[in-house]
Scaffold this motif. Structure first.
Motif, PDB file in Angstrom:
ATOM      1  N   UNK A  93       0.392  -4.420  -2.457  1.00  0.00           N
ATOM      2  CA  UNK A  93      -0.205  -5.283  -1.439  1.00  0.00           C
ATOM      3  C   UNK A  93      -1.681  -5.479  -1.762  1.00  0.00           C
ATOM      4  N   UNK A  94      -2.110  -6.733  -1.716  1.00  0.00           N
ATOM      5  CA  UNK A  94      -3.537  -7.014  -1.936  1.00  0.00           C
ATOM      6  C   UNK A  94      -4.252  -6.866  -0.593  1.00  0.00           C
ATOM      7  N   UNK A  95      -5.130  -5.900  -0.509  1.00  0.00           N
ATOM      8  CA  UNK A  95      -5.833  -5.620   0.739  1.00  0.00           C
ATOM      9  C   UNK A  95      -7.158  -6.376   0.792  1.00  0.00           C
ATOM     10  N   UNK A  96      -7.827  -6.477  -0.344  1.00  0.00           N
ATOM     11  CA  UNK A  96      -9.122  -7.172  -0.387  1.00  0.00           C
ATOM     12  C   UNK A  96      -9.310  -7.772  -1.774  1.00  0.00           C
ATOM     13  N   UNK A  97      -9.742  -9.006  -1.806  1.00  0.00           N
ATOM     14  CA  UNK A  97     -10.050  -9.645  -3.088  1.00  0.00           C
ATOM     15  C   UNK A  97     -11.279 -10.530  -2.917  1.00  0.00           C
ATOM     16  N   UNK A  98     -12.366 -10.152  -3.599  1.00  0.00           N
ATOM     17  CA  UNK A  98     -13.575 -10.974  -3.580  1.00  0.00           C
ATOM     18  C   UNK A  98     -13.940 -11.277  -5.036  1.00  0.00           C
ATOM     19  N   UNK A  99     -15.128 -11.854  -5.237  1.00  0.00           N
ATOM     20  CA  UNK A  99     -15.548 -12.199  -6.603  1.00  0.00           C
ATOM     21  C   UNK A  99     -15.720 -10.972  -7.489  1.00  0.00           C
ATOM     22  N   UNK A 100     -15.968  -9.812  -6.870  1.00  0.00           N
ATOM     23  CA  UNK A 100     -16.195  -8.628  -7.704  1.00  0.00           C
ATOM     24  C   UNK A 100     -15.498  -7.370  -7.207  1.00  0.00           C
ATOM     25  N   UNK A 101     -14.553  -7.549  -6.281  1.00  0.00           N
ATOM     26  CA  UNK A 101     -13.859  -6.359  -5.779  1.00  0.00           C
ATOM     27  C   UNK A 101     -12.384  -6.646  -5.503  1.00  0.00           C
ATOM     28  N   UNK A 102     -11.554  -5.683  -5.877  1.00  0.00           N
ATOM     29  CA  UNK A 102     -10.128  -5.776  -5.588  1.00  0.00           C
ATOM     30  C   UNK A 102      -9.676  -4.444  -5.001  1.00  0.00           C
ATOM     31  N   UNK A 103      -8.984  -4.528  -3.861  1.00  0.00           N
ATOM     32  CA  UNK A 103      -8.379  -3.331  -3.283  1.00  0.00           C
ATOM     33  C   UNK A 103      -6.881  -3.577  -3.174  1.00  0.00           C
ATOM     34  N   UNK A 104      -6.087  -2.704  -3.793  1.00  0.00           N
ATOM     35  CA  UNK A 104      -4.637  -2.847  -3.702  1.00  0.00           C
ATOM     36  C   UNK A 104      -4.022  -1.562  -3.148  1.00  0.00           C
ATOM     37  N   UNK A 105      -2.944  -1.750  -2.419  1.00  0.00           N
ATOM     38  CA  UNK A 105      -2.171  -0.597  -1.961  1.00  0.00           C
ATOM     39  C   UNK A 105      -0.801  -0.663  -2.604  1.00  0.00           C
ATOM     40  N   UNK A 106      -0.275   0.512  -2.951  1.00  0.00           N
ATOM     41  CA  UNK A 106       1.061   0.590  -3.508  1.00  0.00           C
ATOM     42  C   UNK A 106       1.916   1.417  -2.550  1.00  0.00           C
ATOM     43  N   UNK A 107       2.645   0.682  -1.698  1.00  0.00           N
ATOM     44  CA  UNK A 107       3.552   1.379  -0.786  1.00  0.00           C
ATOM     45  C   UNK A 107       4.760   1.866  -1.583  1.00  0.00           C
ATOM     46  N   UNK A 108       5.356   2.925  -1.122  1.00  0.00           N
ATOM     47  CA  UNK A 108       6.512   3.525  -1.802  1.00  0.00           C
ATOM     48  C   UNK A 108       6.193   3.863  -3.258  1.00  0.00           C
ATOM     49  N   UNK A 109       4.975   4.325  -3.481  1.00  0.00           N
ATOM     50  CA  UNK A 109       4.480   4.641  -4.833  1.00  0.00           C
ATOM     51  C   UNK A 109       5.426   5.592  -5.578  1.00  0.00           C
ATOM     52  N   UNK A 110       5.786   5.229  -6.772  1.00  0.00           N
ATOM     53  CA  UNK A 110       6.704   6.007  -7.605  1.00  0.00           C
ATOM     54  C   UNK A 110       6.220   7.450  -7.790  1.00  0.00           C
ATOM     55  N   UNK A 111       4.913   7.633  -7.784  1.00  0.00           N
ATOM     56  CA  UNK A 111       4.345   8.939  -8.099  1.00  0.00           C
ATOM     57  C   UNK A 111       4.153   9.824  -6.869  1.00  0.00           C
ATOM     58  N   UNK A 112       3.770   9.226  -5.722  1.00  0.00           N
ATOM     59  CA  UNK A 112       3.351  10.091  -4.612  1.00  0.00           C
ATOM     60  C   UNK A 112       3.970   9.792  -3.248  1.00  0.00           C
ATOM     61  N   UNK A 113       4.756   8.717  -3.102  1.00  0.00           N
ATOM     62  CA  UNK A 113       5.301   8.400  -1.776  1.00  0.00           C
ATOM     63  C   UNK A 113       6.180   9.538  -1.268  1.00  0.00           C
ATOM     64  N   UNK A 114       5.901   9.980  -0.037  1.00  0.00           N
ATOM     65  CA  UNK A 114       6.728  11.001   0.602  1.00  0.00           C
ATOM     66  C   UNK A 114       6.324  12.430   0.276  1.00  0.00           C
ATOM     67  N   UNK A 115       5.356  12.588  -0.610  1.00  0.00           N
ATOM     68  CA  UNK A 115       4.922  13.945  -0.965  1.00  0.00           C
ATOM     69  C   UNK A 115       4.251  14.625   0.221  1.00  0.00           C
ATOM     70  N   UNK A 116       4.309  15.958   0.248  1.00  0.00           N
ATOM     71  CA  UNK A 116       3.560  16.702   1.254  1.00  0.00           C
ATOM     72  C   UNK A 116       2.063  16.471   1.037  1.00  0.00           C
ATOM     73  N   UNK A 117       1.314  16.611   2.125  1.00  0.00           N
ATOM     74  CA  UNK A 117      -0.143  16.510   2.030  1.00  0.00           C
ATOM     75  C   UNK A 117      -0.677  17.761   1.325  1.00  0.00           C
TER      76      UNK A 117
END
Ligand SMILES: [Zn+2]
Length: 164
Positions: A93-117
């Motif tokens: 998901x693209x959360x923020x996109x400007x001329x010099x910044x990009x913030x993305x979220x990866x839901x259901x991340x292959x590496x960490x989704x569902x892991x304990x804190x």
């Protein structure tokens, strides 16, 4: 093993498993992914290990960027998002996109989704991957990327912020 210049991706993508096929359970991926990171941390310390994973991810991200390239940034991000979903890496998901910044979220991340804190962010390879994808787009100019949320830190998603 392989040198940086060889086409690692094409070498390792050749699979000969007529009985077992190409898919593996996610736990097997995570065992390889996390054990190698934890062992590397033990061996060289957390900071050095994080840099290794970040740089490895970045190299892969640049190569992947060539394959998913589009001159239009939005289309390029769409290609990346489709790739992540098709390959079951996560839902981008693209959360923020400007001329010099990009913030993305990866839901259901292959590496960490569902892991304990476990009280820390751990997705250095993935952060590097995003950095490499952006570096490819901006003509291999260096960017600054950080993981700003992680399931392993109890933040409910995996988020990477890139300044370029
Ligand atoms: Zn994460």
């Amino acid at each position: 093993m392989f040198s940086q210049d060889e086409d690692i991706l094409s070498a390792i993508s050749k699979v000969d498993r007529p009985v077992l096929g190409k898919d593996i359970p996610i736990l097997i991926f995570r065992v390889l992914r996390h054990y190698s990171q934890i062992y590397m941390e033990d061996l060289m310390g957390e900071k050095a290990s994080n840099i290794v994973f970040l740089n490895a991810g970045k190299e892969l991200g640049k190569k992947l960027g060539e394959k998913l390239h589009d001159n239009d940034l939005k289309k390029y991000l769409e290609n990346i998002s489709n790739f992540c979903k098709e390959q079951k890496i996560g839902i981008l998901k693209i959360i923020e996109l400007t001329d010099n910044k990009l913030v993305v979220q990866l839901d259901e991340c292959i590496t960490c989704a569902g892991m304990d804190n476990i009280g820390k962010r751990i997705c250095y390879f993935e952060t590097g991957l995003v950095a490499g994808l952006v570096e490819h787009f901006v003509g291999n100019k260096k960017v600054i990327a950080r993981e700003t949320k992680c399931n392993a830190n109890g933040e409910g998603t995996c988020e990477v912020s890139v300044v370029f």
